[in-house]
Design an enzyme around this catalytic site. Structure first.
Site, PDB file in Angstrom:
ATOM      1  N   PRO A 275      -3.345   2.076 -10.831  1.00  0.00           N
ATOM      2  CA  PRO A 275      -3.345   1.145 -10.067  1.00  0.00           C
ATOM      3  C   PRO A 275      -3.594   1.307  -8.206  1.00  0.00           C
ATOM      4  O   PRO A 275      -3.028   2.240  -7.996  1.00  0.00           O
ATOM      5  CB  PRO A 275      -2.015   0.341 -10.014  1.00  0.00           C
ATOM      6  CG  PRO A 275      -1.779   1.123 -11.647  1.00  0.00           C
ATOM      7  CD  PRO A 275      -2.440   2.226 -11.394  1.00  0.00           C
ATOM      8  N   GLU A 276      -4.309   0.332  -7.600  1.00  0.00           N
ATOM      9  CA  GLU A 276      -4.595   0.535  -6.309  1.00  0.00           C
ATOM     10  C   GLU A 276      -3.923  -0.656  -5.516  1.00  0.00           C
ATOM     11  O   GLU A 276      -3.166  -1.332  -5.982  1.00  0.00           O
ATOM     12  CB  GLU A 276      -6.085   0.682  -6.121  1.00  0.00           C
ATOM     13  CG  GLU A 276      -6.927   1.839  -6.686  1.00  0.00           C
ATOM     14  CD  GLU A 276      -8.453   1.815  -6.584  1.00  0.00           C
ATOM     15  OE1 GLU A 276      -8.999   1.174  -5.373  1.00  0.00           O
ATOM     16  OE2 GLU A 276      -9.383   2.345  -7.342  1.00  0.00           O
TER      17      GLU A 276
ATOM     18  N   LYS B  11       0.193   2.476  -2.395  1.00  0.00           N
ATOM     19  CA  LYS B  11       0.551   2.240  -3.607  1.00  0.00           C
ATOM     20  C   LYS B  11       1.917   2.335  -4.302  1.00  0.00           C
ATOM     21  O   LYS B  11       2.215   2.438  -5.453  1.00  0.00           O
ATOM     22  CB  LYS B  11      -0.337   3.423  -4.434  1.00  0.00           C
ATOM     23  CG  LYS B  11      -1.930   3.355  -4.099  1.00  0.00           C
ATOM     24  CD  LYS B  11      -2.680   4.334  -4.812  1.00  0.00           C
ATOM     25  CE  LYS B  11      -4.195   4.304  -4.198  1.00  0.00           C
ATOM     26  NZ  LYS B  11      -4.844   5.514  -5.130  1.00  0.00           N
TER      27      LYS B  11
ATOM     28  N   ARG C 291     -13.826  12.446 -11.036  1.00  0.00           N
ATOM     29  CA  ARG C 291     -13.835  10.959 -11.243  1.00  0.00           C
ATOM     30  C   ARG C 291     -15.525  10.467 -11.466  1.00  0.00           C
ATOM     31  O   ARG C 291     -16.252  11.505 -11.644  1.00  0.00           O
ATOM     32  CB  ARG C 291     -13.247  10.130 -10.335  1.00  0.00           C
ATOM     33  CG  ARG C 291     -11.542  10.284 -10.952  1.00  0.00           C
ATOM     34  CD  ARG C 291     -11.007   9.512  -9.456  1.00  0.00           C
ATOM     35  NE  ARG C 291     -10.793  10.239  -8.670  1.00  0.00           N
ATOM     36  CZ  ARG C 291     -10.089   9.878  -7.387  1.00  0.00           C
ATOM     37  NH1 ARG C 291      -9.366   8.728  -7.649  1.00  0.00           N
ATOM     38  NH2 ARG C 291     -10.001  10.720  -6.189  1.00  0.00           N
TER      39      ARG C 291
END
Length: 287
Positions: free
Chosen positions: A2-3, A61, A267
């Site tokens: 989650p950002e 975050k 990524r």
């Protein structure tokens, strides 16, 4: 992971449902969920029972819940953490790690985490700003965020601009998804050297970062699977509006060129080869 938009969506939901409520019981069901609280599960529960949640705040975050005791609960969702409001009679989730019951017998707060990369801890005296997260930079939506300081710091970085956007000591809350989306809007390749940006270009990029984050918050964030949900267990919808992230080989929404996927820091990065040409001078090392 989650950002900012996903964490902010959770913060808003928590603020609505737990502010002003007194904690009556804390049940730690998995010690890994409080591994950042070295005093252990019994201490974690003891210092929280009887306290009242004053507010729910966020730095990047991270979430924190200031308490009337002067302490704070710090939370990080990790890869799969969820903070859910559930009726007390609701069946336990398979990956329930920590449960908070309140004195009003209303909905309980549950920390659910399948992969157990997230966690909770108590920051002693950290109600105003926990020392554990004070080093994290302000995020671009923070009213006290300094545009001038950000632009100057970004242009001093001898690293790729995408790496700089992901540096939580420069600005917080931006991760892989929203960095790619902002760079696409700015027509910049992520490998562009940050120290080669002009002041106006850096400021425009910041504007696009803010726009993307703000739009994502309105849609409840981005959900690619069932692991990210808000406090009511609902998914976000910003994935429908993504321009490049996760769209490898699909046409660029601006020019029609197939979107390119490249390896990046274990990524993936997504960009348009035409709108965002790779620079001739690309830095490999961060700095």
């Amino acid at each position: 992971m989650p950002e900012l938009p996903e964490v902010e969506t959770v913060r808003q939901g928590l603020a609505q449902w737990v502010t002003g409520r007194r904690i009556a019981e804390v049940e730690v069901r998995h010690p890994r969920a409080i591994r950042r609280h070295p005093a252990g599960a019994a201490h974690f529960a003891d210092v929280l029972v009887g306290t009242t949640v004053r507010d729910v705040r966020r730095r990047g975050k991270y979430l924190w819940l200031p308490l009337d005791s002067g302490d704070a609960v710090i939370g990080h969702l990790g890869m799969s953490g969820q903070l859910l409001l559930q009726p007390g009679a609701a069946p336990d989730e398979a990956h329930l790690r920590v449960r908070f019951r309140f004195a009003d017998d209303g909905p309980e707060l549950r920390f659910v985490d399948q992969r157990t990369f997230g966690g909770l801890s108590v920051s002693a005296g950290g109600a105003e700003m926990p020392t554990e997260i004070a080093h994290i930079a302000r995020d671009p939506l923070d009213p006290e965020f300094s545009e001038a300081a950000f632009v100057a710091a970004l242009r001093r970085r001898r690293t790729e601009v995408k790496r700089a956007l992901l540096d939580q000591t420069l600005l917080s809350g931006v991760g892989n998804i929203y960095a790619d989306e902002a760079l696409w809007r700015a027509r910049l390749h992520g490998a562009r050297p940050a120290d080669g940006l002009t002041g106006p270009a850096a400021l425009r990029l910041l504007g696009h970062v803010r726009d993307v984050l703000g739009e994502a918050i309105k849609e409840g964030g981005t959900s690619f699977d069932a692991l990210y949900v808000n406090v009511n267990g609902e998914s976000g919808y910003f994935d429908r509006a993504l321009n490049v992230y996760g769209r490898a080989d699909q046409p660029c929404r601006r020019c029609g060129t197939p979107v390119r996927r490249e390896a990046f820091m274990n990524r993936s990065s997504y960009s348009c080869p035409r709108c965002q040409p790779r620079p001739r001078r690309a830095l490999q090392a961060s700095g």
